[in-house]
Design a protein around this motif. Sequence first.
Motif, mmCIF file in Angstrom:
data_model
loop_
_atom_site.group_PDB
_atom_site.id
_atom_site.type_symbol
_atom_site.label_atom_id
_atom_site.label_comp_id
_atom_site.label_asym_id
_atom_site.label_seq_id
_atom_site.Cartn_x
_atom_site.Cartn_y
_atom_site.Cartn_z
ATOM 1 N N UNK A 265 0.788 -1.031 -0.077
ATOM 2 C CA UNK A 265 -0.283 0.306 0.127
ATOM 3 C C UNK A 265 0.679 1.002 -0.332
ATOM 4 N N UNK A 266 -0.116 2.179 -1.285
ATOM 5 C CA UNK A 266 1.655 3.605 -0.621
ATOM 6 C C UNK A 266 1.153 4.074 0.398
ATOM 7 N N UNK A 267 2.840 4.908 0.495
ATOM 8 C CA UNK A 267 2.702 5.340 2.437
ATOM 9 C C UNK A 267 2.657 7.036 1.934
ATOM 10 N N UNK A 268 1.824 6.935 1.150
ATOM 11 C CA UNK A 268 1.413 8.696 1.499
ATOM 12 C C UNK A 268 -0.423 8.604 1.458
ATOM 13 N N UNK A 269 -1.292 9.896 2.392
ATOM 14 C CA UNK A 269 -3.178 10.079 1.649
ATOM 15 C C UNK A 269 -2.688 10.455 0.215
ATOM 16 N N UNK A 270 -3.748 10.129 -0.525
ATOM 17 C CA UNK A 270 -3.823 11.746 -1.638
ATOM 18 C C UNK A 270 -4.167 12.384 -1.043
ATOM 19 N N UNK A 271 -4.239 13.571 -1.574
ATOM 20 C CA UNK A 271 -4.498 15.019 -0.329
ATOM 21 C C UNK A 271 -6.139 16.084 -0.796
ATOM 22 N N UNK A 272 -5.868 14.841 -2.347
ATOM 23 C CA UNK A 272 -7.341 15.202 -3.152
ATOM 24 C C UNK A 272 -8.278 14.693 -2.595
ATOM 25 N N UNK A 273 -8.164 13.074 -2.268
ATOM 26 C CA UNK A 273 -9.574 12.547 -1.983
ATOM 27 C C UNK A 273 -9.239 11.782 -0.521
ATOM 28 N N UNK A 274 -7.692 11.884 0.224
ATOM 29 C CA UNK A 274 -8.246 11.213 1.277
ATOM 30 C C UNK A 274 -8.053 9.745 1.367
ATOM 31 N N UNK A 275 -7.621 9.142 0.383
ATOM 32 C CA UNK A 275 -7.522 7.609 0.521
ATOM 33 C C UNK A 275 -5.907 7.087 -0.218
ATOM 34 N N UNK A 276 -6.108 5.947 0.349
ATOM 35 C CA UNK A 276 -4.583 4.806 0.187
ATOM 36 C C UNK A 276 -4.682 3.632 -0.843
ATOM 37 N N UNK A 277 -3.887 4.179 -1.428
ATOM 38 C CA UNK A 277 -3.666 3.173 -2.674
ATOM 39 C C UNK A 277 -2.801 1.952 -2.353
#
Length: 410
Positions: A265-277
């Motif tokens: 899983x990605x180590x950063x959270x999307x700043x626009x959606x607040x999600x983790x991939x």
Amino acid sequence: MLLSQRRRLFLFTQMAAVGLALVACNEQSAQKKAGADAKPEVSAVTLHPQSVTITAEVPGRTAASLIAEVRPQVGGIIRARNFREGSEVNAGDVLYEIDPSAYQAAFDSAVAGLQRAEGAVPSAQAKVDRYQGLTSQSVVSKQDLDDALSTLAQARADVASAKAALETARINLDYTRIRAPISGRIDASSVTVGALVTAEQTTALATINQLDPINVDATQSSANLLAVRRAISEGRIKIVGNNVSVNLRLEDGSKYPLPGTFEFSTAAVSQTLGTVTARATFPNPDRLLLPGMYVRATIEEGIAPNSFLVPQRAVTRDAKGQPLALFVSSDGKVQRRTLSVQRSVGNSWLVAEGITDGDRVIVEGLQRVRDGQDVKVDDVVIDDATGQINQAADTSAAPVKEAANTPVSK
């Protein structure tokens, strides 16, 4: 005489009316007593602790595991195309052939240049050997020996340069046969036979997508991720093993038959959606999954030990929105309890506290009973998949079972 008969008739009529009234009263009293003695019937499910598999169902998109854009590394005219568009190709297959005439000539010239350079070495070596013997006899000066040694070194350098030129010519000649860098499905060609291509051009000749295995990139909210990690730190969820299983549900609602493996899983959270991939890899031997398909991935997050699954149909809400359920005590009385619901698992609610092994929760007849009332209980079981109520065969010793891998609604 007539008056006496009228009195007797009147008295008889009054006595009959009184008798009928008494009978009616007795019947009403009997009905009320029977109604008071009758216990309402309810259906209840016996609850037992389970190790529940906690899963999260999240949306995702499929993507090729490898993508390669085919570009020429030398320029020339396309002489042949050796593949069928949309077919499967293997790494190393020759896809295009560029006219090799100029590159073949350059290769032959490099071969000749190497031979010429190698031919100068023996003469230079012999001269050095001869001058070394004559120098010791003072017949040849030391300067002449140094010149001979320099000529020999130059001849050897010419050989090395000729070898490098020959290798360059060979590589360029080999580049006239454009090969597949990876195995996969090749898309449409952007050029036809007779087209002119240039080295390292920006437009790809074709694109190859490796579909087996295939990746699925799913998105999950950071809030849910925090909740899961908090539950793990508190011991409510345990992680079992390192290989996390992932299952897919396709766009038409069908289940993909092969399980996948969680990768990262990605180590950063999307700043626009607040999600983790999160990325998972799935085998795709039949090429059923294609890049860009919308899917729903069910990811195993851990195991919740000693937990209870309460049927959703047994849970109601009060005016404050708190979940409530009616239970049947050991003496057959209704008990009203406030539950601490964590999440939904299939057609049930996951409850970790407030319930003990063997508690019976009412699933039918909730509207006919109240707290503290005596009831007649009919033991039933509920199908986890469909939510259908079935008659319980034997609820005296229900085994502890592993919960099925069911999606989680968050």
